[in-house]
Design an enzyme around this catalytic site. Structure first.
Site, PDB file in Angstrom:
ATOM      1  N   LYS A 294       0.848  -1.200  -0.049  1.00 43.10           N
ATOM      2  CA  LYS A 294      -0.002  -0.003  -0.205  1.00 43.10           C
ATOM      3  C   LYS A 294       0.890   1.332   0.229  1.00 43.10           C
ATOM      4  O   LYS A 294       1.803   1.506   0.878  1.00 43.10           O
ATOM      5  CB  LYS A 294      -0.910  -0.001   1.223  1.00 43.10           C
ATOM      6  N   GLU A 381     -19.351  -4.114  10.113  1.00 43.03           N
ATOM      7  CA  GLU A 381     -20.385  -3.207  10.897  1.00 43.03           C
ATOM      8  C   GLU A 381     -21.578  -4.046  11.497  1.00 43.03           C
ATOM      9  O   GLU A 381     -22.066  -3.621  12.616  1.00 43.03           O
ATOM     10  CB  GLU A 381     -21.006  -2.241   9.938  1.00 43.03           C
ATOM     11  N   ARG A 409     -25.400  -0.537   6.858  1.00 46.60           N
ATOM     12  CA  ARG A 409     -25.295  -1.805   6.776  1.00 46.60           C
ATOM     13  C   ARG A 409     -25.886  -2.793   7.967  1.00 46.60           C
ATOM     14  O   ARG A 409     -25.782  -3.780   7.877  1.00 46.60           O
ATOM     15  CB  ARG A 409     -23.612  -2.144   6.373  1.00 46.60           C
TER      16      ARG A 409
END
Length: 638
Positions: A294, A381, A409
């Site tokens: 990354k 979540e 969600r």
């Protein structure tokens, strides 16, 4: 100083990127040109994001992967679905959007995420995690039903592989056995460092030399077995794939009936192209495990990928943040984090839960001070809410810190697992309202609407930092489900009390007196309403401003008394008007028969998805800033 990305030779040659209009232009390039194009992509992405903010580290990490995909597949015909989509900047640059790239995330410019309406190469719109496998499987089934012949590719990060939706897609895809390709982009990061057992499992990577040495040692050992040695050795030789899947994450994906390939170097275009060309011949689901870094190619992002995941403007030479107006004021997120730590110091039952965003939600402070009471559940979540419910059954007081758009969600879990059982779970909802440049997928436009009708839940929104601290104190003074929603960005500079006092539930406050018209507001729109009323005094319009503070329960007694004294009322909110705060006020007035002769006007977010732009631009466009409130009042009293 940061190292330069392009060599002198690469800078001398004519730039390649302006001439790239689509995948076939990438396929015509020579191998050495691909390397130069990769450097150009990184320079362009860094240059744009440093000036306008955006998702830098994710996109830098997949530059070579994107080039390899464009080299091996024809996305004029083949389909690609990027999971989340914050790593798709190179994809945008390679699909005819180079000339528009300077409008990235700006009002009326190109989105920071793939959008089907923006380009024929954006085959699926994304913004939330873990959707790509399910969407790609749907495309693959549709292809087969129509009798078409093309590839379908899902690119999903290892952070997104912690969410249940990804495994629902894998399970169905493996069971159906349809031809599709899943590329697992493994950089051991979601936004922050990945967590959980699955993350540890995916990190079990064996190099090819180590695997071959192990295989050779096993072969030599079994050859020494009397009578059966040669036969066993042949079996070991044939079982190389089994060894690989046993000692690497392949065993997990093979269990889902995927052919597993990898891990392979995600920064070697040539190696990836060879693998992709080979797996196109496999007529079943395939997962390719690609290892990337990354922030690759930009030293500050490599060293601090969490900060550069989604970053504001910065100096490209140093990576240091650029100063901006308003610097020095704490954000609502920071006030939340510091206040939660103070409350947890007094109450050892308070815990903090985040879904892969300790820095983004301000719970990193809590993690440092109370690590034994802090839990990062990953991008899960739904699990976060039910996990919190379980803690609450045992006397703990979990604070669930989630962005408004991501809490969507978990709607069923909020209803079924927390509120139905009246459990002592506190929801702290960051990014309530318009978030700005991330656009429609990230605006917290619906939380008042989807929470205010749930029984047992108390819902509040602060006008400033001091009121946020008081509302947090209020939340923990109550037993049962409580939600506090607050906006993105800095506050107004209100002084936060060292020992904030709780607020009486269901009470508001008059913040500006007036006799001609009443403005009823809540949350981030209270101060603009007050400013508007003060400026309207110069025009001879005397507007009162009432800060409701509570969306549920409403300050009913106060509102009904005010309705007796004003025949014109303006309701202002930064939420969808459909089912939102204004709807709640109207319902109260209608049910109490207080609307006789009273004109009520509402302003807020209309029944449409709001695109990207700065918060200031969007609030102005929707007429919920100071000037918009003034115009609404003029219309109401004219």
């Amino acid at each position: 100083m940061v190292r330069t990305l392009m060599s002198k030779d690469e800078k001398k040659r004519s730039p390649l990127l302006p001439g790239i209009e689509g995948p076939r232009d990438v396929q015509r390039l020579e191998p050495d040109e691909l390397q130069a194009l990769a450097a150009e992509l990184r320079e362009t992405i860094i240059g744009q994001v440093s000036g306008g903010g955006g998702h830098l580290a994710p996109s830098l990490g997949v530059v070579e992967l994107t080039l390899a995909l464009f080299r091996a597949f024809d996305f004029e015909r083949d389909k690609i679905v990027w999971d989340v989509g914050h790593q798709a900047y190179a994809h945008k640059l390679l699909t005819g959007r180079y000339s528009e790239f300077d409008t990235l995330r700006k009002k009326d410019g190109i989105s920071g995420f793939p959008r089907m309406a923006e380009s024929p190469y954006d085959h699926f719109g994304v913004g939330h995690s873990s959707t790509s496998i399910s969407a790609a499987l749907g495309m693959a089934m549709a292809r087969d039903l129509k009798g078409e012949k093309h590839e379908v590719v899902s690119v999903i990060g290892d952070g997104s592989m912690t969410a249940g939706l990804a495994y629902e897609g894998l399970n169905q895809a493996g069971g159906m056995g349809r031809k599709m390709i899943v590329v697992l982009n493994d950089n051991e990061m979601s936004i922050s460092k990945n967590v959980g057992a699955l993350s540890s499992f995916l990190s079990r990577k064996l190099s090819a030399p180590l695997l071959q040495r192990l295989k050779g040692e096993v072969e030599n050992w079994v050859r020494g077995v009397p009578k059966l040695g040669e036969e066993l050795a042949m079996y070991v030789k044939r079982s190389g794939d089994s060894l690989k899947t046993f000692f690497t994450p392949g065993m997990l994906f093979e269990a889902f009936q995927f052919t597993y390939v990898g891990p392979i170097n995600g920064h070697d275009v040539g190696e990836m192209v060879k693998v992709f060309e080979q797996i196109k011949k496999i007529d079943k689901p395939v997962l390719v495990h690609v290892l990337t870094k990354k922030g690759k190619g930009y030293e500050p992002a490599e060293n601090n990928p969490t900060y550069f995941h989604g970053v504001g403007r910065f100096e490209p030479e140093t990576g240091l943040a650029r100063k901006f107006t308003g610097a020095g004021l704490p954000s609502y997120t920071e006030i939340f984090g510091s206040t939660l730590c103070k409350l947890a110091e007094k109450d050892r039952k308070i815990m903090a839960i985040t879904a892969a965003m300790p820095e983004g939600t301000g719970t990193d402070c809590f993690r440092s001070n109370y690590p034994e009471r802090f839990v990062d559940v990953g991008i899960c979540e739904q699990h976060a809410v039910t996990f919190a419910a379980g803690l609450a059954t045992q006397g703990y007081r979990p604070a669930v810190a989630i962005y408004s758009t991501f809490l969507q969600r978990s709607y069923d879990q909020v209803v079924h697992d927390v509120c139905l059982q009246n459990l002592d779970v506190k929801f702290f909802i960051d990014r309530g309202g318009l978030v700005g440049e991330d656009g429609a997928t990230h605006h917290g436009a619906f939380d008042m609407s989807y929470l205010r009708h749930i029984p047992n839940l108390v819902l509040m929104a602060p006008k400033d930092e001091a009121e946020l601290a008081r509302m947090m104190t209020t939340a923990f003074a109550l037993h049962g489900p409580v939600a506090v929603r607050y906006p993105r960005g800095t506050g107004v500079g209100a002084d936060v009390d060292e020992n904030p006092k709780p607020i009486e539930v269901g009470t508001g406050e008059m913040v500006h007196e007036g006799k001609d018209v009443l403005i009823v507001s809540v949350g981030s729109r209270v101060y603009p309403a007050k400013e508007a009323s003060m400026e309207l005094e110069e025009e001879g319009i005397d507007a009162a401003v009432f800060n409701a503070r509570f969306i549920k329960p409403l300050p009913q007694k106060q509102l009904l008394e005010l309705a007796e004294n004003y025949d014109r009322i303006l309701v202002v909110e930064e939420n969808a008007m459909a089912g939102g705060f204004g709807s709640a006020v109207l319902e109260l007035l209608v049910d109490s028969e207080k609307l006789n002769g009273t004109t009520v006007k509402r302003i807020g977010i209309p029944d449409e998805f709001v695109e990207h732009g700065t918060q200031k631009e969007l609030r102005s466009m929707l007429g919920i800033d100071k000037d918009g409130i003034k115009n609404a009042i003029r219309e109401l009293v004219s």
